[in-house]
Scaffold this motif. Structure first.
Motif, PDB file in Angstrom:
ATOM      1  N   ALA A   1       0.813  -1.213   0.000  1.00  0.00           N
ATOM      2  CA  ALA A   1       0.000   0.000   0.000  1.00  0.00           C
ATOM      3  C   ALA A   1       0.850   1.268   0.000  1.00  0.00           C
ATOM      4  CB  ALA A   1      -0.935  -0.007   1.216  1.00  0.00           C
ATOM      5  N   ASN A   2       2.029   1.232   0.585  1.00  0.00           N
ATOM      6  CA  ASN A   2       2.860   2.433   0.652  1.00  0.00           C
ATOM      7  C   ASN A   2       3.938   2.461  -0.432  1.00  0.00           C
ATOM      8  OD1 ASN A   2       4.174   0.286   1.849  1.00  0.00           O
ATOM      9  ND2 ASN A   2       5.261   1.549   3.355  1.00  0.00           N
TER      10      ASN A   2
ATOM     11  N   GLU B   1       3.859   3.915  -3.455  1.00  0.00           N
ATOM     12  CA  GLU B   1       4.030   5.244  -4.030  1.00  0.00           C
ATOM     13  C   GLU B   1       4.868   6.132  -3.120  1.00  0.00           C
ATOM     14  OE1 GLU B   1       3.309   6.306  -6.907  1.00  0.00           O
ATOM     15  OE2 GLU B   1       2.099   4.658  -7.681  1.00  0.00           O
ATOM     16  N   ALA B   2       4.629   6.029  -1.809  1.00  0.00           N
ATOM     17  CA  ALA B   2       5.391   6.844  -0.860  1.00  0.00           C
ATOM     18  C   ALA B   2       6.869   6.441  -0.871  1.00  0.00           C
ATOM     19  CB  ALA B   2       4.809   6.680   0.548  1.00  0.00           C
ATOM     20  N   LEU B   3       7.142   5.142  -0.947  1.00  0.00           N
ATOM     21  CA  LEU B   3       8.530   4.684  -0.996  1.00  0.00           C
ATOM     22  C   LEU B   3       9.224   5.188  -2.254  1.00  0.00           C
ATOM     23  CD1 LEU B   3       8.158   0.990   0.217  1.00  0.00           C
ATOM     24  CD2 LEU B   3       9.111   2.903   1.489  1.00  0.00           C
TER      25      LEU B   3
ATOM     26  N   GLU C   1       9.859   9.083  -1.847  1.00  0.00           N
ATOM     27  CA  GLU C   1      10.806   9.499  -0.815  1.00  0.00           C
ATOM     28  C   GLU C   1      12.192   8.882  -0.975  1.00  0.00           C
ATOM     29  OE1 GLU C   1       9.285   8.883   3.084  1.00  0.00           O
ATOM     30  OE2 GLU C   1       7.303   9.693   2.622  1.00  0.00           O
TER      31      GLU C   1
ATOM     32  N   VAL D   1      11.813   2.591   7.403  1.00  0.00           N
ATOM     33  CA  VAL D   1      10.859   2.105   6.408  1.00  0.00           C
ATOM     34  C   VAL D   1      10.305   0.749   6.833  1.00  0.00           C
ATOM     35  CG1 VAL D   1      10.592   1.287   4.033  1.00  0.00           C
ATOM     36  CG2 VAL D   1      11.883   3.378   4.503  1.00  0.00           C
TER      37      VAL D   1
ATOM     38  N   ARG E   1       3.538  -1.579   4.423  1.00  0.00           N
ATOM     39  CA  ARG E   1       2.105  -1.647   4.756  1.00  0.00           C
ATOM     40  C   ARG E   1       1.458  -2.557   3.718  1.00  0.00           C
ATOM     41  NH1 ARG E   1      -2.187   0.720   7.283  1.00  0.00           N
ATOM     42  NH2 ARG E   1      -4.086   0.998   6.049  1.00  0.00           N
TER      43      ARG E   1
ATOM     44  N   ASN F   1      -5.527   2.736   0.105  1.00  0.00           N
ATOM     45  CA  ASN F   1      -4.198   2.476   0.663  1.00  0.00           C
ATOM     46  C   ASN F   1      -4.096   2.854   2.131  1.00  0.00           C
ATOM     47  OD1 ASN F   1      -3.103   1.419  -1.701  1.00  0.00           O
ATOM     48  ND2 ASN F   1      -2.423   3.424  -2.448  1.00  0.00           N
ATOM     49  N   ASP F   2      -4.890   3.854   2.560  1.00  0.00           N
ATOM     50  CA  ASP F   2      -4.829   4.293   3.956  1.00  0.00           C
ATOM     51  C   ASP F   2      -5.915   3.640   4.811  1.00  0.00           C
ATOM     52  OD1 ASP F   2      -6.936   5.514   2.783  1.00  0.00           O
ATOM     53  OD2 ASP F   2      -6.470   7.543   3.477  1.00  0.00           O
TER      54      ASP F   2
ATOM     55  N   GLN G   1      -6.549  -3.787   7.282  1.00  0.00           N
ATOM     56  CA  GLN G   1      -5.595  -4.272   6.294  1.00  0.00           C
ATOM     57  C   GLN G   1      -5.927  -5.661   5.761  1.00  0.00           C
ATOM     58  OE1 GLN G   1      -1.985  -2.520   8.870  1.00  0.00           O
ATOM     59  NE2 GLN G   1      -1.280  -3.500   7.004  1.00  0.00           N
TER      60      GLN G   1
END
Length: 569
Positions: A446-447, A449-451, A454, A524, A527, A558-559, A563
Motif C-alpha cells: 500500500a505504501n 508510491e510513498a517509498l 521518498e 521504512v 504496509r 491504501n490508507d 488491512q
C-alpha cells in the motif's frame, strides 16, 4: 737388523692401538628385553658404503675389521648411486618376545638382511621394490624382517640399494606388539584418507559429467592423480594395488607425483582463469605445464639424479605460480569463492615444500617429509570440494533462473501470473473433487508510491523483493507464491484449509511487513493489504476468479485502517 726389529715392533704396537680404538668405538650388542621401547640403530650400529655393489656377504664377513666401518649417526644420509650401504649390528634377544628390523620408509630399491643360522650357513632375506610385497619376509608397507632367536648375541648385516635420492630412512627395531599397533594405526588412517579421496573423486567425476562442469573435471583429474601418487609414495600402492607389477612400482614413485603436479597447475588455471587478467600469464601457466610433462617423460625414459632434480625444481616453480594465481584473483576480488579456494590450497602449498626439499637433499628425512603432503591433502580435499560446490551452485542457480524466466518474475523470483493461473485451475478442480476448500490471498504494497517518492526506485525494488521473501516464508511446500502485478502478489494455499487458517496466514504477512529489515532504510516498513477468498467460488475458472479478487483488492484504499478483508466468509 736391530733397526728392522724396532720398526716391526712399532708397526705391531700401532696396529694394537688402532685395533683397541676400533674395539672401543664399536657399538655394544643391543639387548632387547620384553616391554622395551623401539630402538633406533643410530649410534647402535656400524655402516660402510661399498662402491660398485660387487662384494658378497662372505667377502664382507671375511674382511672384518679391515673395512672402514663407522658408527652410524642418527639421521645420517648416504648417497648410494651405484653403491650399496652395509649396516652391521649385534642383537641379543632375551625372553620369548618377537622383535623386528624395520627400514622405516617405502620405495627403497632393495634391502637384504644376512645372519648365520645354527649350522653356520647364511640366512638371507630380501624386501624392497626388487620383489613383490607378498613375497617379503614380513609383507607390509615398509621393508620388515623378523630377528632370529639363537640363544645368544646374533650379528646381522643389512645391505641396502637406493638410487637417485639419498638414503636417510630410519633403521629401527620394534617388538611385535609395537609393530602391530603401528600397522593398525596406519591402516586406519590410510583407509580413512584414501576412502575419502576416492569418494570425492567419484562425486567430482559425476558432477563433471552431469552438469558439464569443467572445474569439477579438472579437480577430479588432479585428485585421482594426486591420490595415486600418494599411494605410490607411501607404499600403499605396492602393498595393495600393484603388488606384482615390479616395473610399474619402481616408476610410479617418481611418475605419479610428477603428473599430479601438472594436473594441479591445470586445475588452478581452470579455477582462476588467468587469461582474464593477462594473456602472458596464461601462456606462462600453459608453458610450465608443458615443461612439467616433458621433464616427467625425460625422467621416465632416462632416469637419473639430474632429471629428478630438474623435475623437482619445476614442481617448486609450479607451487610458486599456484600461489601467484590464487593471490591475483584474491586481490582482484571478482570471485566470491576464491578465499575458500585459497584456504584449501594453503595446506598443500606449505606441506609440499618439505618433500621437495627432501628430494633435493636439502633437509633430512623426518615425519613431515614422509607424511606432510598427505596431511596437507587431507585438509585440502574437503575445503576445495566445498568451494567448488559453492561456485557450481551459484552458476547453476543463474542458469536455472534464466531457464525459468518464462514462468517466473525476474525481480523477485516468484511465479508469474501465467503460472499462478495454471496452478489455480488445478487447485480449484481438486477442491471441487475433494469438497474441501483451498484459499487464495492477494497482497498489495500500500505504501509503494510513498517509498518511490521518498527513497527512489531502488528502495521500492528492494521493498518488492522483501515482500516476496515474506510470501515465501508464509508458504508451505505445496503452496505457491506469485507476483501478479507491479505491486501485487498472490499466495495460493493449495491444501485443504479453513477460514481461521487462511486468516492466520494473512495476519502473518501483515505482521512481517511491519518488522524492520536490513535491506530497507531504518525508518521504512511495509504496509501490506490482504484480501482472502476460499475456493472454489461462483467464478467459472481461474482467470475469472483472479480478476474478481483483484477487483476487490483494488477497491481498498491504501490508507484503510483494516488491512485484511475476507470476501466470502
Amino acid at each position: 737388523m736391530p733397526g728392522r726389529s724396532v720398526l716391526r715392533l712399532l708397526v705391531l704396537l700401532g696396529w694394537l692401538l688402532v685395533g683397541g680404538a676400533l674395539a672401543q668405538d664399536q657399538p655394544a650388542p643391543i639387548v632387547l628385553t620384553p616391554g622395551a621401547a623401539a630402538v633406533s640403530l643410530g649410534g647402535a650400529a656400524e655402516s660402510w658404503i661399498e662402491a660398485g655393489r660387487g662384494r658378497t656377504i662372505d667377502e664382507i664377513d671375511a674382511a672384518g675389521p679391515a673395512l672402514p666401518w663407522q658408527v652410524r649417526q642418527p639421521g645420517q644420509q648416504d648417497r648410494l648411486d651405484q653403491a650399496a650401504l652395509w649396516v652391521r649390528f649385534t642383537v641379543e634377544l632375551r625372553d620369548s618376545e618377537r622383535w623386528y628390523f624395520v627400514v622405516d620408509s617405502s620405495g627403497i630399491d632393495r634391502v637384504q638382511l644376512f645372519h648365520r643360522g645354527p649350522g653356520g650357513r647364511w640366512v638371507v632375506e630380501e624386501a624392497g621394490d626388487s620383489r613383490p610385497v607378498s613375497e617379503w619376509p614380513v609383507p607390509g608397507r615398509v621393508p620388515t624382517f623378523e630377528l632370529a632367536r639363537q640363544g645368544g648375541p646374533t650379528t646381522y648385516w643389512a645391505r641396502i640399494e637406493h638410487d637417485r635420492v639419498d638414503f636417510a630412512a630410519p633403521l629401527l627395531l620394534h617388538s611385535q606388539p609395537q609393530l602391530l599397533a603401528m600397522r593398525e594405526r596406519e591402516q586406519f588412517l590410510f583407509g580413512a584418507y584414501f576412502g575419502v579421496a576416492m569418494l570425492l573423486a567419484l562425486v567430482s567425476v559425476a558432477n563433471a559429467l552431469l552438469w558439464g562442469d569443467r572445474n569439477f573435471a579438472a579437480y577430479a583429474l588432479y585428485l585421482i592423480l594426486f591420490t595415486l601418487g600418494q599411494a605410490a609414495y607411501l607404499g600403499v600402492g605396492a602393498q595393495h594395488l600393484w603388488d606384482r607389477w615390479l616395473d610399474w612400482n619402481a616408476q610410479s614413485t617418481f611418475l605419479l607425483p610428477g603428473l599430479s603436479a601438472a594436473a594441479a597447475l591445470w586445475f588452478v588455471q581452470v579455477v582462476t582463469e588467468p587469461a582474464r587478467f593477462s594473456r602472458r600469464l596464461n601462456l606462462a601457466v600453459l608453458a610450465l605445464i608443458g615443461l612439467l610433462l616433458a621433464a616427467q617423460v625425460l625422467d621416465t625414459l632416462v632416469p637419473s639424479r639430474a632429471t629428478f632434480g630438474a623435475r623437482l625444481l619445476l614442481t617448486s616453480a609450479a607451487l610458486g605460480l599456484v600461489a601467484v594465481l590464487v593471490g591475483l584473483v584474491w586481490r582482484k576480488g571478482d570471485d566470491p569463492d576464491i578465499r575458500v579456494i585459497a584456504l584449501g590450497f594453503l595446506p598443500v602449498l606449505v606441506m609440499a615444500v618439505f618433500p621437495i626439499l627432501r628430494g633435493l637433499n636439502v633437509i633430512p628425512n623426518s615425519i613431515v617429509t614422509r607424511y606432510g603432503l598427505a596431511i596437507g591433502a587431507a585438509l585440502e580435499m574437503p575445503i576445495l570440494f566445498y568451494a567448488l560446490n559453492l561456485r557450481a551452485s551459484r552458476r547453476r542457480e543463474a542458469q536455472q533462473r534464466a531457464t525459468a524466466l518464462p514462468h517466473t518474475d525476474a525481480l523477485t523470483g516468484l511465479a508469474n501470473r501465467r503460472s499462478l493461473v495454471q496452478r489455480l485451475d488445478a487447485a480449484m478442480a481438486r477442491a471441487r473433487n475433494q469438497k474441501r476448500p483451498c484459499a487464495l490471498l492477494l497482497v498489495r504494497v500500500a505504501n509503494a508510491e510513498a517509498l518511490l517518492g521518498e527513497h527512489g526506485r531502488d528502495t521500492l525494488d528492494r521493498a518488492l523483493v522483501v515482500t516476496a521473501s515474506h510470501l515465501r516464508r508464509a508458504a508451505t511446500d505445496i503452496d505457491l507464491a506469485a507476483r501478479i502485478g507491479e505491486r501485487e502478489f498472490a499466495l495460493l494455499v493449495e491444501g485443504p484449509t479453513t477460514p481461521d487458517l487462511a486468516t492466520a496466514r494473512a495476519q502473518q504477512l501483515v505482521a512481517s511487513g511491519l518488522r524492520p529489515v536490513q535491506a530497507l532504510p531504518a525508518d521504512v516498513t511495509l504496509r501490506l493489504l490482504v484480501v482472502i477468498t476460499l475456493l472454489p467460488d461462483q467464478a467459472p475458472d481461474a482467470e475469472a476468479t483472479l480478476q474478481w479478487v483483484q477487483g476487490a483488492l483494488g477497491g481498498i484504499r491504501n490508507d484503510s485502517r483494516k488491512q485484511i478483508r475476507a470476501l466470502n466468509f
